[in-house]
Design a protein around this motif. Structure first.
Motif, PDB file in Angstrom:
ATOM      1  N   ALA A 120       0.811  -1.214   0.000  1.00 47.39           N
ATOM      2  CA  ALA A 120       0.000   0.000   0.000  1.00 47.39           C
ATOM      3  C   ALA A 120       0.847   1.269   0.000  1.00 47.39           C
ATOM      4  O   ALA A 120       0.392   2.329  -0.439  1.00 47.39           O
ATOM      5  N   THR A 121       2.097   1.186   0.482  1.00 45.98           N
ATOM      6  CA  THR A 121       2.969   2.367   0.542  1.00 45.98           C
ATOM      7  C   THR A 121       4.160   2.256  -0.397  1.00 45.98           C
ATOM      8  O   THR A 121       5.046   3.114  -0.383  1.00 45.98           O
ATOM      9  N   PHE A 122       4.199   1.214  -1.217  1.00 42.75           N
ATOM     10  CA  PHE A 122       5.364   0.900  -2.035  1.00 42.75           C
ATOM     11  C   PHE A 122       5.822   2.079  -2.883  1.00 42.75           C
ATOM     12  O   PHE A 122       7.030   2.318  -3.039  1.00 42.75           O
ATOM     13  N   ASP A 123       4.885   2.846  -3.440  1.00 33.77           N
ATOM     14  CA  ASP A 123       5.242   3.900  -4.386  1.00 33.77           C
ATOM     15  C   ASP A 123       5.623   5.220  -3.735  1.00 33.77           C
ATOM     16  O   ASP A 123       6.008   6.162  -4.432  1.00 33.77           O
ATOM     17  N   SER A 124       5.539   5.314  -2.415  1.00 28.75           N
ATOM     18  CA  SER A 124       5.979   6.531  -1.742  1.00 28.75           C
ATOM     19  C   SER A 124       7.490   6.648  -1.839  1.00 28.75           C
ATOM     20  O   SER A 124       8.217   5.648  -1.775  1.00 28.75           O
ATOM     21  N   VAL A 125       8.010   7.873  -1.993  1.00 27.42           N
ATOM     22  CA  VAL A 125       9.453   8.070  -2.066  1.00 27.42           C
ATOM     23  C   VAL A 125      10.130   7.651  -0.765  1.00 27.42           C
ATOM     24  O   VAL A 125      11.344   7.412  -0.731  1.00 27.42           O
ATOM     25  N   LYS A 126       9.351   7.525   0.320  1.00 31.47           N
ATOM     26  CA  LYS A 126       9.906   7.078   1.591  1.00 31.47           C
ATOM     27  C   LYS A 126      10.188   5.580   1.590  1.00 31.47           C
ATOM     28  O   LYS A 126      10.912   5.081   2.451  1.00 31.47           O
ATOM     29  N   PHE A 127       9.596   4.860   0.652  1.00 31.22           N
ATOM     30  CA  PHE A 127       9.659   3.405   0.678  1.00 31.22           C
ATOM     31  C   PHE A 127      10.315   2.871  -0.592  1.00 31.22           C
ATOM     32  O   PHE A 127      10.909   3.606  -1.367  1.00 31.22           O
ATOM     33  N   ALA A 128      10.198   1.556  -0.811  1.00 30.80           N
ATOM     34  CA  ALA A 128      11.031   0.873  -1.804  1.00 30.80           C
ATOM     35  C   ALA A 128      10.852   1.399  -3.216  1.00 30.80           C
ATOM     36  O   ALA A 128      11.814   1.823  -3.876  1.00 30.80           O
ATOM     37  N   GLY A 129       9.627   1.358  -3.740  1.00 31.39           N
ATOM     38  CA  GLY A 129       9.410   1.675  -5.144  1.00 31.39           C
ATOM     39  C   GLY A 129       9.633   3.132  -5.477  1.00 31.39           C
ATOM     40  O   GLY A 129      10.322   3.469  -6.453  1.00 31.39           O
ATOM     41  N   GLY A 130       9.051   4.023  -4.683  1.00 30.30           N
ATOM     42  CA  GLY A 130       9.223   5.449  -4.934  1.00 30.30           C
ATOM     43  C   GLY A 130      10.668   5.881  -4.799  1.00 30.30           C
ATOM     44  O   GLY A 130      11.180   6.681  -5.597  1.00 30.30           O
ATOM     45  N   GLY A 131      11.353   5.333  -3.792  1.00 30.67           N
ATOM     46  CA  GLY A 131      12.761   5.661  -3.613  1.00 30.67           C
ATOM     47  C   GLY A 131      13.617   5.141  -4.755  1.00 30.67           C
ATOM     48  O   GLY A 131      14.558   5.808  -5.201  1.00 30.67           O
TER      49      GLY A 131
END
Length: 316
Positions: A120-131
């Motif tokens: 649910a948070t994967f795409d946030s820059v704080k997490f794996a995908g967004g980063g």
């Protein structure tokens, strides 16, 4: 010794408190992913296709059950051009996304995230995908003609900061075995590429556990940032020929973590301490979750490390 015993006792209390939280987590309605072949050049496209089908099924389940956060995240996963090598919707979920051309890349960066990572948070820059996407853009900006790829590797059960596993290396041990197997597969896909592991927070514990098993994989650099420790006493304990980097921003709360290991709790010496022996890099002044934020000194230095341009990295 009194300080060590008090610290261990406090960590034990936190572990017990977290157990009550973790025990309430529901199993969820999501089905297991379809079996996939071992990663290699011959199976790469089949892995992409299988993960896409699993994401589609999980998205339909999320819509049917009213799981809005998961449905929104998985809808984004299905956008044209996105490619996943692995996907598992059960629990908080696992996902491994490739950004760039894995077959042709000369440099491959693998982002290994820490606690609280979920689909649910994967795409946030704080997490794996967004980063990972922010890192790919920065690498491309630093070296426009370079052939690069970035992998967001949420390939293990990321612990919750409210659960007991964030205080032990249990999840890191199982994650390290998965990471070793995965990187061996990446080397089969592209045996000419050089790899860098960029390991955030609890992800640095995973990388520390994985490092001794990577002798046959061309990993040139391992960067630990926002790290609570690796369970190793120093760089030599990681048993790796890679250059080991360490960085911590001045606004990161992990500077207050007790660097002890007692009765299986805690992760030992601080990787940014002089005695650990890592090469220190400037990680700026942001909070714990901001290392891969566009424009940050940490992101630029991590991009340079991933590109193999060690002489341009600024030091703490």
């Amino acid at each position: 010794m009194r300080w060590v015993r008090r610290t261990a006792a406090a960590l034990t209390v936190l572990t017990a408190a977290g157990s009550a939280v973790a025990a309430k987590a529901p199993a969820g309605p999501y089905a297991a992913p379809a079996p996939v072949p071992a990663l290699s050049a011959a199976t790469l496209d089949a892995r992409f296709a299988s993960a896409a089908r699993d994401i589609g099924r999980a998205h339909a389940t999320a819509v049917r059950t009213g799981d809005r956060d998961r449905a929104r995240a998985l809808s984004a996963f299905r956008a044209p051009g996105r490619r996943f090598l692995a996907f598992d919707p059960r629990g908080d979920g696992r996902a491994v996304e490739v950004i760039g051309d894995l077959r042709r890349a000369a440099r491959i960066a693998v982002v290994v995230p820490g606690a609280d990572n979920a689909l649910a948070t994967f795409d946030s820059v704080k997490f794996a995908g967004g980063g990972a996407r922010a890192l790919y853009r920065r690498m491309a900006a630093e070296a426009p003609s370079a052939r690069v790829a970035v992998i967001a590797w949420l390939g293990y059960r990321s612990p919750s900061t409210l659960g007991p596993h964030v205080l032990t290396d249990d999840r890191a041990e199982s994650g390290a075995r998965r990471l070793d197997r995965f990187l061996t597969g990446v080397a089969r896909v592209n045996p000419d590429a050089r790899l860098a592991l960029l390991c955030h927070s609890y992800g640095s514990v995973v990388c520390g556990e994985a490092a001794p098993g990577l002798a046959g994989v061309p990993v040139d650099d391992i960067a630990l940032f926002g790290s609570p420790g690796t369970t190793a006493r120093d760089v030599s304990g990681l048993r790796t020929s890679a250059t080991v980097w360490a960085g911590r921003s001045t606004g990161d709360w992990t500077r207050f973590v007790p660097h002890v290991r007692f009765a299986g709790i805690g992760f030992g010496p601080d990787p940014v301490s002089p005695g650990f022996g890592a090469v220190r890099f400037d990680a700026g002044s942001g909070p714990h979750s901001a290392y891969l934020t566009p424009g940050s000194p940490a992101l630029r230095n991590l991009a340079l490390i991933a590109l193999g341009r060690d002489s341009e990295v600024t030091h703490a």
